[in-house]
Design a protein around this motif. Sequence first.
Motif, PDB file in Angstrom:
ATOM      1  N   SER A   1       0.829  -1.209   0.000  1.00  0.00           N
ATOM      2  CA  SER A   1       0.000   0.000   0.000  1.00  0.00           C
ATOM      3  C   SER A   1       0.863   1.258   0.000  1.00  0.00           C
ATOM      4  O   SER A   1       0.623   2.201  -0.769  1.00  0.00           O
ATOM      5  CB  SER A   1      -0.925  -0.011   1.219  1.00  0.00           C
ATOM      6  N   ILE A   2       1.891   1.269   0.855  1.00  0.00           N
ATOM      7  CA  ILE A   2       2.782   2.436   0.927  1.00  0.00           C
ATOM      8  C   ILE A   2       3.602   2.557  -0.352  1.00  0.00           C
ATOM      9  O   ILE A   2       3.808   3.660  -0.874  1.00  0.00           O
ATOM     10  CB  ILE A   2       3.702   2.324   2.160  1.00  0.00           C
ATOM     11  N   GLU A   3       4.079   1.425  -0.880  1.00  0.00           N
ATOM     12  CA  GLU A   3       4.838   1.452  -2.133  1.00  0.00           C
ATOM     13  C   GLU A   3       4.016   2.080  -3.253  1.00  0.00           C
ATOM     14  O   GLU A   3       4.521   2.908  -4.024  1.00  0.00           O
ATOM     15  CB  GLU A   3       5.252   0.030  -2.529  1.00  0.00           C
ATOM     16  N   ASN A   4       2.749   1.699  -3.353  1.00  0.00           N
ATOM     17  CA  ASN A   4       1.892   2.242  -4.410  1.00  0.00           C
ATOM     18  C   ASN A   4       1.699   3.744  -4.255  1.00  0.00           C
ATOM     19  O   ASN A   4       1.686   4.488  -5.245  1.00  0.00           O
ATOM     20  CB  ASN A   4       0.541   1.528  -4.408  1.00  0.00           C
ATOM     21  N   GLU A   5       1.560   4.209  -3.015  1.00  0.00           N
ATOM     22  CA  GLU A   5       1.374   5.651  -2.811  1.00  0.00           C
ATOM     23  C   GLU A   5       2.647   6.418  -3.161  1.00  0.00           C
ATOM     24  O   GLU A   5       2.585   7.519  -3.718  1.00  0.00           O
ATOM     25  CB  GLU A   5       0.951   5.917  -1.366  1.00  0.00           C
ATOM     26  N   LEU A   6       3.811   5.861  -2.837  1.00  0.00           N
ATOM     27  CA  LEU A   6       5.062   6.531  -3.192  1.00  0.00           C
ATOM     28  C   LEU A   6       5.291   6.495  -4.705  1.00  0.00           C
ATOM     29  O   LEU A   6       5.802   7.458  -5.290  1.00  0.00           O
ATOM     30  CB  LEU A   6       6.232   5.878  -2.456  1.00  0.00           C
ATOM     31  N   LYS A   7       4.915   5.385  -5.352  1.00  0.00           N
ATOM     32  CA  LYS A   7       5.003   5.318  -6.817  1.00  0.00           C
ATOM     33  C   LYS A   7       4.109   6.379  -7.452  1.00  0.00           C
ATOM     34  O   LYS A   7       4.510   7.066  -8.405  1.00  0.00           O
ATOM     35  CB  LYS A   7       4.581   3.930  -7.308  1.00  0.00           C
ATOM     36  N   ASN A   8       2.899   6.506  -6.937  1.00  0.00           N
ATOM     37  CA  ASN A   8       1.970   7.509  -7.474  1.00  0.00           C
ATOM     38  C   ASN A   8       2.499   8.923  -7.254  1.00  0.00           C
ATOM     39  O   ASN A   8       2.286   9.813  -8.092  1.00  0.00           O
ATOM     40  CB  ASN A   8       0.599   7.355  -6.826  1.00  0.00           C
ATOM     41  N   LEU A   9       3.181   9.137  -6.128  1.00  0.00           N
ATOM     42  CA  LEU A   9       3.770  10.451  -5.865  1.00  0.00           C
ATOM     43  C   LEU A   9       4.852  10.763  -6.899  1.00  0.00           C
ATOM     44  O   LEU A   9       4.903  11.873  -7.448  1.00  0.00           O
ATOM     45  CB  LEU A   9       4.357  10.489  -4.453  1.00  0.00           C
ATOM     46  N   ILE A  10       5.714   9.791  -7.188  1.00  0.00           N
ATOM     47  CA  ILE A  10       6.755   9.985  -8.202  1.00  0.00           C
ATOM     48  C   ILE A  10       6.126  10.276  -9.564  1.00  0.00           C
ATOM     49  O   ILE A  10       6.550  11.192 -10.286  1.00  0.00           O
ATOM     50  CB  ILE A  10       7.667   8.740  -8.276  1.00  0.00           C
ATOM     51  N   LEU A  11       5.105   9.497  -9.915  1.00  0.00           N
ATOM     52  CA  LEU A  11       4.420   9.698 -11.196  1.00  0.00           C
ATOM     53  C   LEU A  11       3.798  11.091 -11.266  1.00  0.00           C
ATOM     54  O   LEU A  11       3.900  11.785 -12.288  1.00  0.00           O
ATOM     55  CB  LEU A  11       3.343   8.627 -11.371  1.00  0.00           C
ATOM     56  N   HIS A  12       3.176  11.519 -10.174  1.00  0.00           N
ATOM     57  CA  HIS A  12       2.548  12.845 -10.131  1.00  0.00           C
ATOM     58  C   HIS A  12       3.587  13.952 -10.297  1.00  0.00           C
ATOM     59  O   HIS A  12       3.356  14.932 -11.024  1.00  0.00           O
ATOM     60  CB  HIS A  12       1.805  13.014  -8.803  1.00  0.00           C
ATOM     61  N   LEU A  13       4.747  13.813  -9.648  1.00  0.00           N
ATOM     62  CA  LEU A  13       5.787  14.842  -9.746  1.00  0.00           C
ATOM     63  C   LEU A  13       6.327  14.945 -11.166  1.00  0.00           C
ATOM     64  O   LEU A  13       6.655  16.039 -11.641  1.00  0.00           O
ATOM     65  CB  LEU A  13       6.923  14.532  -8.768  1.00  0.00           C
ATOM     66  N   PHE A  14       6.415  13.817 -11.870  1.00  0.00           N
ATOM     67  CA  PHE A  14       6.886  13.848 -13.254  1.00  0.00           C
ATOM     68  C   PHE A  14       5.839  14.450 -14.198  1.00  0.00           C
ATOM     69  O   PHE A  14       6.174  15.203 -15.118  1.00  0.00           O
ATOM     70  CB  PHE A  14       7.242  12.437 -13.730  1.00  0.00           C
ATOM     71  N   TYR A  63      14.640  14.917  -5.369  1.00  0.00           N
ATOM     72  CA  TYR A  63      13.490  14.463  -4.581  1.00  0.00           C
ATOM     73  C   TYR A  63      13.075  13.051  -5.004  1.00  0.00           C
ATOM     74  O   TYR A  63      12.840  12.173  -4.163  1.00  0.00           O
ATOM     75  CB  TYR A  63      12.313  15.420  -4.765  1.00  0.00           C
ATOM     76  N   ILE A  64      12.977  12.829  -6.310  1.00  0.00           N
ATOM     77  CA  ILE A  64      12.500  11.535  -6.803  1.00  0.00           C
ATOM     78  C   ILE A  64      13.479  10.419  -6.452  1.00  0.00           C
ATOM     79  O   ILE A  64      13.070   9.314  -6.072  1.00  0.00           O
ATOM     80  CB  ILE A  64      12.251  11.613  -8.322  1.00  0.00           C
ATOM     81  N   LEU A  65      14.775  10.696  -6.540  1.00  0.00           N
ATOM     82  CA  LEU A  65      15.769   9.687  -6.158  1.00  0.00           C
ATOM     83  C   LEU A  65      15.642   9.326  -4.682  1.00  0.00           C
ATOM     84  O   LEU A  65      15.719   8.149  -4.310  1.00  0.00           O
ATOM     85  CB  LEU A  65      17.178  10.204  -6.458  1.00  0.00           C
ATOM     86  N   TYR A  73       8.368  19.866  -1.990  1.00  0.00           N
ATOM     87  CA  TYR A  73       8.565  19.559  -0.573  1.00  0.00           C
ATOM     88  C   TYR A  73       7.231  19.423   0.156  1.00  0.00           C
ATOM     89  O   TYR A  73       7.017  18.469   0.919  1.00  0.00           O
ATOM     90  CB  TYR A  73       9.420  20.651   0.070  1.00  0.00           C
ATOM     91  N   GLU A  74       6.322  20.344  -0.086  1.00  0.00           N
ATOM     92  CA  GLU A  74       5.028  20.309   0.607  1.00  0.00           C
ATOM     93  C   GLU A  74       4.203  19.098   0.184  1.00  0.00           C
ATOM     94  O   GLU A  74       3.533  18.473   1.016  1.00  0.00           O
ATOM     95  CB  GLU A  74       4.264  21.610   0.337  1.00  0.00           C
ATOM     96  N   LYS A  75       4.247  18.738  -1.095  1.00  0.00           N
ATOM     97  CA  LYS A  75       3.525  17.543  -1.553  1.00  0.00           C
ATOM     98  C   LYS A  75       4.069  16.291  -0.864  1.00  0.00           C
ATOM     99  O   LYS A  75       3.304  15.415  -0.429  1.00  0.00           O
ATOM    100  CB  LYS A  75       3.646  17.408  -3.079  1.00  0.00           C
ATOM    101  N   CYS A  76       5.386  16.196  -0.781  1.00  0.00           N
ATOM    102  CA  CYS A  76       6.006  15.028  -0.143  1.00  0.00           C
ATOM    103  C   CYS A  76       5.678  14.972   1.345  1.00  0.00           C
ATOM    104  O   CYS A  76       5.293  13.917   1.875  1.00  0.00           O
ATOM    105  CB  CYS A  76       7.522  15.073  -0.340  1.00  0.00           C
ATOM    106  N   GLN A  77       5.828  16.096   2.023  1.00  0.00           N
ATOM    107  CA  GLN A  77       5.602  16.117   3.466  1.00  0.00           C
ATOM    108  C   GLN A  77       4.143  15.821   3.810  1.00  0.00           C
ATOM    109  O   GLN A  77       3.858  15.132   4.799  1.00  0.00           O
ATOM    110  CB  GLN A  77       6.018  17.472   4.048  1.00  0.00           C
ATOM    111  N   ASN A  78       3.217  16.310   3.009  1.00  0.00           N
ATOM    112  CA  ASN A  78       1.797  16.044   3.275  1.00  0.00           C
ATOM    113  C   ASN A  78       1.500  14.548   3.219  1.00  0.00           C
ATOM    114  O   ASN A  78       0.792  14.004   4.079  1.00  0.00           O
ATOM    115  CB  ASN A  78       0.922  16.792   2.264  1.00  0.00           C
TER     116      ASN A  78
END
Length: 544
Positions: A77-90, A136-138, A181-186
């Motif tokens: 579940s956490i992996e998928n949310e972090l993957k989606n965060l990376i995809l969103h940032l790109f 950030y993505i790395l 930064y704010e997107k990641c921290q949230n």
Amino acid sequence: MSSQIYQTKQYSGLHRPGSSQITRQLIVLCATFNCLTITTVMKKENEIELEQCVSRTSEDEIICINKEKTFDTLRLSIENELKNLILHLFLNKDTNSLRVFPEKDFDMNGYEQNLEILKQSEQKNQHFSSVILLNYILAIYRHLKALTDLTPELVLSNLKDYLEMVYKSREHPIEIDTLIYEKCQNLLKKKLTEIEESGQILSNPKLDKVVELLKKHAEQSNNRALVLVERTFYAQKICEFLQNHSELKPCWLVGQSGIDSRKFNKKEDPKLNGFRTGVYNVMISTDVVQVGLDMPECSLVLRYDFVPDSIGTVQARVRARTISCTYYLITTKDSQNYSKELDNRQCEQDLKQVLETWKRIPSDQFKEQVIAKQACLITEWNESLIKALTIETTITKNTELIGDVLCRACGYLLGKLSRVRQYKQSYFVNDHDFYNRIEEKLSSEPQEHSKISVIGKVLCLNKNCRAKLGRIQVLKDLPKMSPIYPLKCESIKIKQIEKESGKEIIILKKKWIKMPFTIPFLEISCTQNNDDVFYDACDVLSSD
């Protein structure tokens, strides 16, 4: 928690070099070191005597941990949310205005290396906003991969703290920096709150097995254990995790790569001395201990899902030197490290068979093969040396150091290339104007070494960047020259200008010695008969 133990007789079946190929490699090795004689132990009583002098592990096993549904559900579940965060940032134009994308898909092998190559390209093109995005993505990607090895809380809290430390080090972050930064921290705060409110204490089953083995090993007061891990922050976080168990007295030590790395003196390092004297009974380390240090007090080695190569497998095993020492690899059956370890162990068996064949080679025949190979090697070495000297001479004659030294992250000007000097293994800008272009951050506890003291670090003066560029050193043998500010090659880039054409070339290297030009040595001033005389530093100073 359950686990399965696999003995060394199981192999992965991957492609390995054949017996004849290994024999040829041994001949090359002997030719290189001018070894013309085979010395073998043929008598049984001599073999027994030799075995008594060699430290062998009493247990040598691969422990495969079975999956636990509750942990894996949360991890995925956490992996998928972090993957989606990376995809969103790109994909978001606000965070990726220059539309840079990696060539490989997220789940492909080499994705992290592809991100590094892309970042280097953006550094070369001086696209500061893209460099910030990729940093950030790395960080997110590396922590995402760590979820298979650490607990979710450890991974997320470490990522949150790391991003906060980097962001707050910049006095005036640019808009895209703040937005990412704010997107990641949230997201990180949300997930950490969910874990806390769930009331579940979810540990990683692999970590639980490590604790179980270490506690059992610590039942004898004089026992010491070594845990080898892949990444620097693994060492730090596993050490924190083990501190919750009163029977264990852990410390951690890392090598010369990574943000927390440092050079150390093998005899003077307090953590090593503490481990050897029993102040600590567990050391968590990267491969610095595996490769470079002798640990005679160690009686247990745990490799925590970390298998670099076949040499690494052997090096890790021989860290355990006491009688009845043990060695385990902690992994899962679907891990790439499981297959690599099986393959490494098969290579060992193949090598033993080759050595048995090697014993039967007539000495005259072996000597002829080695001498013939030596002749070939000498010819190759001479040709290579002549070519290298020709290239170096051409570069030295035709290259005038015209250009600038820049911060690799943001492109901020640090100094003129013509003012870069070399002192022993350090490279720095020898110019008073340089001191106005960097920020000094002094350490509360200087690191003492035999010939230098490291008293702080050098930061980029650009308030949007504040990247770490190097460190501040005091030279104990030359206090009047101190301090100096050696720059880390991976933190800077060179903008070189060709003298004739005026063309600008951006150069990025990992090591100073790989630069396509010769950097002058620092001249040391001394007084003789009231006249200033300058000597080349390489002529008057002994090397470290």
